[in-house]
Design an enzyme around this catalytic site. Structure first.
Site, short mmCIF file in Angstrom:
data_model
loop_
_atom_site.label_atom_id
_atom_site.label_comp_id
_atom_site.label_asym_id
_atom_site.label_seq_id
_atom_site.Cartn_x
_atom_site.Cartn_y
_atom_site.Cartn_z
CD GLU A 141 -2.85 1.32 2.48
OE1 GLU A 141 -3.73 2.13 2.30
OE2 GLU A 141 -2.70 0.32 3.41
CG HIS A 153 0.33 5.92 3.59
ND1 HIS A 153 0.77 4.58 3.27
CD2 HIS A 153 -1.01 5.87 3.86
CE1 HIS A 153 -0.04 3.60 3.27
NE2 HIS A 153 -1.36 4.26 3.56
CG ASN A 231 -12.13 5.08 3.91
OD1 ASN A 231 -12.57 4.01 4.16
ND2 ASN A 231 -12.67 6.39 4.75
CG ASP A 285 -7.12 -0.43 6.69
OD1 ASP A 285 -5.74 -0.78 6.51
OD2 ASP A 285 -7.09 0.69 7.04
CG LEU A 318 -9.76 6.45 10.53
CD1 LEU A 318 -9.97 5.79 12.03
CD2 LEU A 318 -10.96 6.38 9.68
#
Length: 385
Positions: A141, A153, A231, A285, A318
């Protein structure tokens, strides 16, 4: 819910079972090798056949397949080293206990050194794996994500999307990478997705500002999946449907989604499922604290706080969840937006379809799940057969 009980060896068939993808009550025929040989509608003859387990209308399914899981038991997959790799088999056994048959350890954006070290360790383990949920390969990812949709990230490790940079990241381990999430608008050449497909890697679009037109172009180049629908992408808009709109209406694309009630509200999930349930699959996730209590945990060089199964960075961003995949199935039914069979299929059949994996026929009987719906308590529970 889970037990260590197994069907006695003399039981060959399962009768009066409901099976996702099949209409009505079914007889599940088990051969002498202990695997599912045939599924046929119930009849008076099959009801009276001997050596059978009557499940009285309960659902029988494959175990779950989690295509996006970032860690468990305190270990984040991008942080694998020789010192902590002994936790990998424990994670696989833990996930099996959570009803998972197979999974893709997911590496979020980090340094190339970390990625390649983790790829090497996971590759070695999966080659010789004995027991537990099976590792299918790795889901990368990142690090080819849009800066403006990077979410949690770390920006310092994001890379431009070029074949040269892809080869730097994959190094000697392209064979272990099965899925890669990328932002297609970062590739001005249109060459990267076909190149990844030539390596046998499934391309999933995500963490992206792609328009519907850019997404369509990526699908035409060979992308077939979308990472955590809604998302880290443009919202659905009546004049610009964006990446998600293009994916929902495309016949060859499947979208993963998270059903923890935080990443997407139940109402929006209802809309998504009504739009095209056949093109969706559940993912967890889940982050490294999966299997651990709520609290504050390290996350790369930062910290996350886990409350009620939801993980956030200190600024409130989040970052993921710590709920197992099959909790998503239970949530969809509890929220009243999915029937039992459809919800089960989203975590069992649908991920297999996305990965071109075989279904229930020829699957071992002892790996199946039995689901019970209690009309009084309105609870959905499961156990291994």
């Amino acid at each position: 819910m889970n037990t260590d009980e197994f069907l006695p060896p003399e039981i060959e068939n399962i009768i009066n079972g409901r099976v996702p993808g099949y209409e009505g009550l079914q007889r599940i025929c088990i051969n002498h090798q202990g695997v599912v040989e045939e599924i046929t509608p119930m009849s008076p003859e099959s009801s009276s056949c001997g050596s059978s387990l009557d499940v009285a209308g309960d659902w029988i399914s494959l175990g779950g397949v989690d295509l996006q899981i970032n860690g468990a038991l305190g270990l984040a997959f991008p942080e694998l080293t020789g010192d902590n790799s002994h936790i990998l088999p424990k994670i696989s056994l833990f996930l099996e206990d959570m009803g998972i048959d197979a999974y893709l350890p997911t590496l979020v954006t980090t340094s190339i050194d970390n990625i390649q070290r983790s790829l090497g360790i996971i590759g070695d383990f999966s080659t010789n794996q004995r027991g537990g949920a099976k590792i299918l390969g790795v889901h990368l990812e990142g690090p080819f994500l849009n800066y403006h949709k990077r979410g949690a990230h770390p920006q310092e490790y994001l890379l431009p999307l070029t074949i040269e940079q892809v080869n730097r990241v994959l190094g000697d381990y392209p064979q272990i990478v099965k899925v890669i999430t990328l932002a297609p608008e970062l590739d001005s050449t249109g060459e990267v997705i076909p190149y990844l497909r030539s390596l046998g890697i499934i391309v999933s679009l995500g963490h992206s500002l792609a328009t519907a037109a850019q997404a369509e172009a990526a699908f035409n180049q060979g992308a077939t999946m979308v990472t955590h629908a809604f998302n880290a992408m443009l919202s659905l808009h009546h004049r610009e449907p964006g990446l998600l709109g293009a994916a929902i209406t495309h016949p060859d694309v499947m979208c993963g989604f998270i059903a923890d009630g935080e990443h997407i509200t139940p109402m929006m999930l209802d809309i998504l499922l009504r739009a095209n349930q056949q093109k969706l699959f559940l993912v967890s996730d889940a982050l490294a604290p999966l299997g651990l209590p709520d609290g504050v945990y390290p996350w790369d060089s930062r910290e996350i706080e886990v409350k009620n199964g939801t993980a956030r960075l200190g600024d409130g961003t989040l970052s993921g969840t710590t709920l197992p995949l099959l909790v998503g199935v239970q949530n969809l039914v509890k929220w009243g937006i999915c029937d039992v069979g459809g919800a089960i299929a989203l975590a069992t059949n649908a991920p297999r379809q996305a990965m071109n994996l075989p279904g229930i026929i020829s699957h071992p009987k002892t790996g199946l799940l039995r689901w019970r719906w209690d009309e009084i308590t309105k609870q959905l529970t499961w156990e291994r057969l």
